[in-house]
Design an enzyme around this catalytic site. Structure first.
Site, short mmCIF file in Angstrom:
data_model
loop_
_atom_site.label_atom_id
_atom_site.label_comp_id
_atom_site.label_asym_id
_atom_site.label_seq_id
_atom_site.Cartn_x
_atom_site.Cartn_y
_atom_site.Cartn_z
N ASP A 7 -6.86 6.68 7.11
CA ASP A 7 -5.98 5.42 6.94
C ASP A 7 -4.53 5.95 6.58
O ASP A 7 -4.28 7.13 6.10
CB ASP A 7 -6.64 4.74 6.06
CG ASP A 7 -5.92 3.47 5.48
OD1 ASP A 7 -5.84 2.60 6.70
OD2 ASP A 7 -5.64 3.17 4.28
N ASP A 9 -1.82 3.12 5.24
CA ASP A 9 -1.39 2.54 3.97
C ASP A 9 -2.37 2.94 2.74
O ASP A 9 -3.71 2.59 2.90
CB ASP A 9 -1.18 1.11 4.07
CG ASP A 9 -0.99 0.11 2.79
OD1 ASP A 9 -0.27 0.85 1.91
OD2 ASP A 9 -1.40 -0.84 2.76
P1 B16 Z 1 1.36 -4.61 9.75
P2 B16 Z 1 -3.89 0.51 6.76
C1 B16 Z 1 -2.87 -2.18 6.79
O1 B16 Z 1 -2.67 -0.73 6.90
C2 B16 Z 1 -2.47 -2.45 5.37
O2 B16 Z 1 -3.21 -2.09 4.25
C3 B16 Z 1 -2.40 -4.07 5.44
O3 B16 Z 1 -2.19 -4.38 3.92
C4 B16 Z 1 -1.73 -4.71 6.62
O4 B16 Z 1 -1.75 -6.05 6.30
C5 B16 Z 1 -2.08 -4.08 7.75
O5 B16 Z 1 -1.78 -2.70 7.81
C6 B16 Z 1 -1.38 -4.82 9.01
O6 B16 Z 1 0.00 -4.17 8.96
O7 B16 Z 1 1.81 -6.14 9.36
O8 B16 Z 1 2.23 -3.71 9.74
O9 B16 Z 1 0.80 -4.63 11.20
O10 B16 Z 1 -4.19 0.42 5.53
O11 B16 Z 1 -4.90 0.14 7.85
O12 B16 Z 1 -3.14 1.66 7.19
MG MG Z 2 -5.04 1.47 3.43
#
Ligand code: B16
Ligand code: MG
Length: 222
Positions: A7, A9
């Site tokens: 993953d 984030d």
């Molecule tokens: P975006 P991951 C996720 O990343 C985040 O944890 C989540 O908080 C966010 O809403 C989602 O990506 C979408 O992100 O707005 O940049 O498309 O943890 O799956 O790497």
């Molecule tokens: Mg994450």
């Protein structure tokens, strides 16, 4: 294990703090104070599903067009933070583990719900480590649906039971379990109790530790 699926984030980089700042600013526009605890529920969840959660918490309703307008606004603010990111923001242990896996010729994949995943990886200069990248633009269902991990395994050409996932979000751990993959949780073990094991960050692991952990588990199972 043949493939390692990361993953983004919360595992490789802490973009959650930027998502939080941008969502908090947006929520203020409809007089809602988004708490850090509420923000936990947004981790791993897609942009539009995150907005739905916030609107539910705020007791607000709006049509799809307005929702998309607000989600775009939040994303513009989020990208302002991302633009200033540097490799100094990579979380502890990430580069060492990626380097070890690369040297040992394992398949390395990224499975991030973020539509900005490639931009972020480029900013922190880690793109070249990944053989496979699945981001939010390539999936229909958000975590906890297993689609993202199933797709990453398919692109890597590795069966699910030979993939190991690293995830920080409850929704992400659930998605990995639904995809029938083993998962190492990154963060609080109580919150991530569905993972095979949880560690505070990737610096707690190396290839040898991972291999002995899972070899031992397989021996116990057989
Ligand atoms: P975006 P991951 C996720 O990343 C985040 O944890 C989540 O908080 C966010 O809403 C989602 O990506 C979408 O992100 O707005 O940049 O498309 O943890 O799956 O790497
Ligand atoms: Mg994450």
């Amino acid at each position: 294990m043949k493939a390692f699926i990361f993953d983004l984030d919360g595992v490789i980089v802490d973009t959650a703090k930027y998502h939080y700042l941008a969502w908090k600013r947006l929520a203020k526009e409809f007089d809602f104070e988004l708490s850090e605890l509420d923000n936990e529920r947004l981790k791993g969840v897609s942009r539009i599903d995150s907005l739905d959660i916030i609107l539910r918490l705020a007791g607000k309703q709006m049509d799809q067009a307005k929702k998309h307008e607000l989600a775009d606004k939040k994303n513009t603010w989020f990208l302002e933070y991302v633009n200033n990111m540097t490799p100094a923001e990579i979380l502890p242990g990430s580069v060492n583990l990626l380097e070890e896996l690369k040297t040992a010729s394992f398949t390395i994949a990224l499975a991030s719900s973020s539509k900005n995943a490639r931009t972020i990886l480029n900013k922190i200069q880690l793109t070249d480590y990944f053989d496979v990248i699945v981001d939010g633009t390539m999936i229909t269902h958000s975590k906890p649906h297993p689609e993202i991990f199933i797709k990453a395994a398919r692109l890597a050409g590795v069966p699910a039971n030979e993939c190991l996932v690293f995830e920080d979000a409850e929704a992400g751990v659930e998605a990995a379990v639904h995809a029938r993959m083993r998962c190492v949780g990154i963060g609080n073990p109580d919150r991530l109790h569905k993972a095979f094991i949880a560690v505070s960050d990737l610096s707690r692991l190396n290839l040898q530790k991972i291999q002995s952990l899972f070899q031992h588990a397989d021996t116990v199972k057989s």
